[in-house]
Design an enzyme around this catalytic site. Structure first.
Site, PDB file in Angstrom:
ATOM      1  CG  ASN A 443      -1.662   1.347   1.356  1.00 50.77           C
ATOM      2  OD1 ASN A 443      -2.657   1.560   0.693  1.00 50.77           O
ATOM      3  ND2 ASN A 443      -1.164   2.266   2.191  1.00 50.77           N
ATOM      4  CD  GLU A 444      -1.380   5.555   0.278  1.00 51.23           C
ATOM      5  OE1 GLU A 444      -0.752   6.020   1.243  1.00 51.23           O
ATOM      6  OE2 GLU A 444      -2.535   5.887  -0.006  1.00 51.23           O
ATOM      7  CG  ASP A 445       5.333   0.311   0.480  1.00 52.80           C
ATOM      8  OD1 ASP A 445       4.594   0.981   1.224  1.00 52.80           O
ATOM      9  OD2 ASP A 445       5.810  -0.785   0.821  1.00 52.80           O
ATOM     10  CB  SER A 500      -2.875  -0.777  -3.961  1.00 52.72           C
ATOM     11  OG  SER A 500      -4.051  -0.004  -4.067  1.00 52.72           O
ATOM     12  CG  HIS A 518      -4.464   4.809  -3.026  1.00 48.90           C
ATOM     13  ND1 HIS A 518      -3.680   4.393  -1.963  1.00 48.90           N
ATOM     14  CD2 HIS A 518      -4.927   3.665  -3.605  1.00 48.90           C
ATOM     15  CE1 HIS A 518      -3.662   3.070  -1.912  1.00 48.90           C
ATOM     16  NE2 HIS A 518      -4.417   2.611  -2.905  1.00 48.90           N
TER      17      HIS A 518
END
Length: 871
Positions: A443-445, A500, A518
């Site tokens: 997530n969002e790395d 993501s 996102h």
């Protein structure tokens, strides 16, 4: 040959602090509160710490996470023993040393991994000199301190993250335990999942399968595989249909290992006309049961399975004006608009989440017309009951691997090996669930890396994995090599997505034409997304699949009262304690900005302020779903294929982005989203068209106030012979226009259809007078029933001169509330002081001449309710 026995080790557990002095309250062993457990639950049980969910007492328990803790019990050696005795630890949180009868048998450093430890030679025999009672001791070291030491040992790595201490990146533990922008910092430890002893000579170590569903959806082939540990003479496979009918395999075979100490058994099942598993709303959720029996019932293992053809379709658009490609899920050849939510753990103390609580949470998704849930990377790989319930209810699962919002130390060899073992263990546990339709690497790395100077050397065009470990972003090796390899080998055909958000082919996180995004530009969120565009313009912020977006709101007043001291002077919106229960950085200005831009509101009483924040959240999120579903236009035109709100739930009582608070009390946004995701919808958007007299003027401009109207049929049923009617009211309640926009409408299933773009009915052309016109649009079936309705007020709502209703009526009947008013009313919310009341809808808009019926469980005729509305 003896049968395998399984003995749970869940009784007589005690715990204490590892390094406490003899006079300390924490030095003596005390019974645990439950099992499985964690240290905070046990300390709370004995009143040794205050409740960290109450007031600001979280701050008083931070020391717990920096201490070591010991758990201990005893268990009997089984009477009927095989050749092996194996202790199984389904989850130890996190740095644990396990001793059996004083001998160290395991050192664990991963919360998510199951361990099997052969203790055959260590168990007591139970003879005359040996009573057969075995001591099991687990010492847990501080994960926080262990992580700090790893960071210190690798100073050359860029240790950076959003949320929590950077040391979390080095520790394979639920990342939200370190604190997040919606959750407290509570660093737990303990035996958080079951422990048991298996005794056997041979066993079925694994049972898994592949399901080949051709595009015709007929002639399905299921290939089942059983891995046998120990001697093997026969394995019998059976497949039971959803009705219990036994299906025999078309072929079966056993291949023994060369050592003779195990075997691989396979069987094929051929089903000509299978019962297909669908997401809810698109069909049924039939589940087959696959079983393997070893020998004369020496061991048996069963798995449920759903037969479905699941595909992630990334297809370029035919229209030249549409760039990029779809990010679209198809189930059994049916494209699915994935309206749903993100999921975080439902408690900071996971062992106290009951199966019933999981079922209640997931039931809210189905009741809210949500078809997908994303299990977010910063939490846990969820409990079995979570996925079992998703299988039964028909909820699609987007499953993240447990890496979130940071730069993980992939250059450490031991870390990479730990991650590989975790991934294999997790995928093997979950691969049989039909609900899981995608694995995502993090997530969002990637988004975090993009925000760093020179992106820490990350270049997507570099395809050599060995060089990735030498850049400042070594975790790329995990996301683009380790995890996809594991999913490809063990995942049963479920697709893998590197992160993501992520754009295939480009490797970034912001491209709106492919992959997922996102979308935080349209609402108060991270400092890296500062624009905070108006939510009325969400259509311009769309992506092919919006896997996160959200808006904060206060929870129910009863939830706030649950953490405030009685007669507290802190019972106002800006109090220190209420602020403590909002972890979002700069939350005061975020909420304040959106309130001041959109609503007239007051801080007192607090109940009315809560109403304002929840109404704002509902308006924001419903607008997003409404405008993005508009772009689901049918085959080949699936411009937006999913929207997952951040988030469905909370892990403690807090002001957050959740649409249902910690105590399962829905906010108004839950109901607004439910309405947007109904099978049939009608929607409107007001637009202003400016036409200058010539290209030079700034003074002579024609202004036209218009409304666009569209409808949608979003499941498998189309619409025939319907009509669309629009009515216009002034704010005093007078009907000033009514017209049929379209008759005899034919709408194919699973798409939206544009109806019209017209001047606002009833508008006389005077500047700003359109603001006080309220529109009501109806989709009418050919039998005269209303399929969908939509009330449209001018926005921002603060400019509308709403008239306080003089006769806002709520008639309570058994099982429902009927609402009506003589003027247009925005956001009528129904409240009850009774406990256990469940509303099926709430915060609705009214216009004169109609009655809105809200079904409710728990109310009977004569009960009183309280109404709130925007005024």
């Amino acid at each position: 040959m003896s049968k395998k026995t399984t003995n749970p080790i869940h009784k007589n557990w005690v715990f204490k602090q590892a390094d406490s002095t003899s006079t300390s309250d924490f030095a003596q062993f005390r019974p645990v509160s439950q099992f499985p457990t964690n240290v905070h639950l046990d300390l709370l049980h004995h009143k040794l710490i205050p409740d960290p969910f109450f007031a600001k007492q979280e701050l008083e328990v931070q020391w717990v996470g920096e201490k070591g803790w010991i758990y201990k019990t005893s268990f009997a050696t089984p009477v009927a023993r095989g050749e092996k005795d194996v202790l199984v630890f389904e989850g130890l949180d996190t740095y644990a040393t396990v001793k059996v009868n004083g001998k160290a048998v395991l050192k664990s450093d991963n919360m998510f991994v199951m361990h099997r430890v052969d203790v055959t030679a260590i168990l007591k025999n139970g003879d005359d000199d040996d009573e057969g009672e075995n001591e099991l001791e687990i010492e847990f070291d501080s994960a926080f301190l262990a992580g700090k030491k790893i960071v210190e040992a690798w100073p050359e790595h860029h240790w950076g993250c959003w949320n929590g201490d950077v040391s979390r990146l080095a520790v394979r533990k639920a990342q939200y335990h370190y604190g997040w922008d919606w959750g407290p910092t509570l660093l737990t430890c303990g035996p958080w999942r079951p422990i048991y002893l298996e005794s056997y000579t041979n066993r079925i170590a694994e049972l898994y399968f592949t399901v080949d569903v051709p595009s015709s959806l007929y002639d399905v082939v299921i290939t089942a595989t059983a891995e046998i540990e120990g001697p093997c003479s026969e394995v019998v496979f059976t497949l039971a249909s959803p009705s219990g009918e036994r299906i025999s395999p078309s072929s079966a075979s056993i291949s023994r290992y060369k050592s003779g100490n195990g075997a691989i058994a396979e069987a094929k099942f051929e089903i000509a006309d299978p019962e297909l598993w669908f997401p809810h709303g698109y069909g049924a959720q039939p589940l087959y049961k696959l079983s393997a029996v070893l020998g004369d019932h020496i061991d048996k293992l069963s798995k449920t399975l759903g037969i479905r053809r699941s595909q992630l379709v990334q297809r370029k658009f035919d229209e030249p004006e549409q760039k990029g490609e779809t990010f679209l899920f198809e189930i059994n050849n049916v494209p699915i608009f994935c309206g749903g939510s993100n999921w975080i753990p439902a408690d900071n103390f996971i062992p106290r989440i009951t199966d019933e609580k999981y079922q209640e949470w997931l039931g809210l998704l189905v009741a809210g017309n949500q078809v997908m849930v994303r299990v977010w990377a910063g939490g846990i790989y969820e409990e079995p009951i979570f996925y079992e319930t998703c299988d039964k209810l028909g909820i699609l699962v987007w499953q993240d691997f447990a890496f979130g919002c940071g730069n993980y130390p992939g250059m450490i060899p031991e870390f990479r090996e730990n991650v590989r073992n975790e991934a294999i263990d997790t995928v093997k546990k979950l691969r049989h669930h039909p609900s899981i339709v995608i694995w995502a690497g993090n997530n969002e790395d990637y988004a975090y890396i993009e925000g760093q100077p020179n992106q820490l050397g990350y270049k997507h065009e570099d395809k050599n994995p060995d060089t990735w470990l030498k850049t400042g972003f070594p975790a790329r090796y995990i996301y683009e090599k380790i995890l996809p390899e594991v999913v490809a080998e063990y995942g049963g055909g479920v697709p893998y997505h590197p992160g993501s958000p992520f754009t295939p082919g480009k490797g970034d996180s912001t491209d709106k034409t492919a992959g997922d995004i996102h979308q935080w530009n349209g609402m108060p969120s991270y400092s890296s997304h500062p624009s905070q565009d108006k939510y009325q313009d969400f259509d311009t912020l769309a992506g092919r699949f919006v896997s996160e977006f959200g808006m904060e709101a206060f929870p129910d007043i009863k939830t706030i009262d649950s953490y405030l001291p009685k007669d507290s002077k802190e019972r106002y919106p800006q109090s220190s304690t209420i602020d403590h229960h909002n972890k979002a950085d700069g939350h005061e200005r975020r909420i304040a900005l959106y309130l001041v831009e959109n609503l007239r509101h007051t801080f007192s009483p607090i109940e009315q302020y809560i109403y304002a924040t929840q109404l704002m959240q509902a308006e924001c999120l419903s607008t997003a779903y409404r405008l993005w579903r508009r772009q689901w236009k049918g085959p080949g035109k699936e411009y937006v294929a999913g929207a997952l709100v951040w988030q469905i739930n909370d892990c403690w009582p807090v002001t957050s982005w959740a649409i249902v608070d910690y105590y399962l009390r829905p906010k108004y946004a839950y109901f607004a989203i439910k309405r947007e995701l109904e099978k049939h919808t009608i929607a409107m958007k007001r637009v202003q068209i400016k036409a200058p007299k010539d290209k030079y003027t700034n003074a002579y401009v024609d202004v036209d106030e218009r409304v666009q109207v569209w409808i949608g049929s979003f499941k498998t049923e189309g619409i025939r012979g319907a009509s669309v009617v629009i009515k216009a009211f002034d704010v005093c309640g007078e009907r000033i226009a009514e017209k049929t926009l379209k008759d005899d409408i034919s709408l194919e299933s699973n798409q939206s259809l544009e109806i019209t773009d017209i001047r606002i009915p009833g508008w006389d052309g005077r500047p700003d007078s359109h603001r006080d016109i309220v529109l009501a649009a109806y989709l009418i079936d050919e039998d005269g029933s209303t399929l969908a309705r939509r009330i449209g007020f001018f926005e921002p709502l603060k400019y509308v001169n709403l008239k306080p209703p003089k006769s806002l009526k709520a008639i309570v009947e058994d099982g429902c509330v009927r609402l009506s008013a003589e003027v247009p009313v925005k956001g009528v919310a129904v409240e009850s002081s009774k406990e256990g009341i469940v509303f099926e809808d709430n915060c609705v808009d009214l216009v004169p001449g109609e009655t809105v019926r809200i079904r409710v469980k728990g109310l009977v005729k004569g009960d009183e309710v309280t109404l709130r509305c925007l005024s």
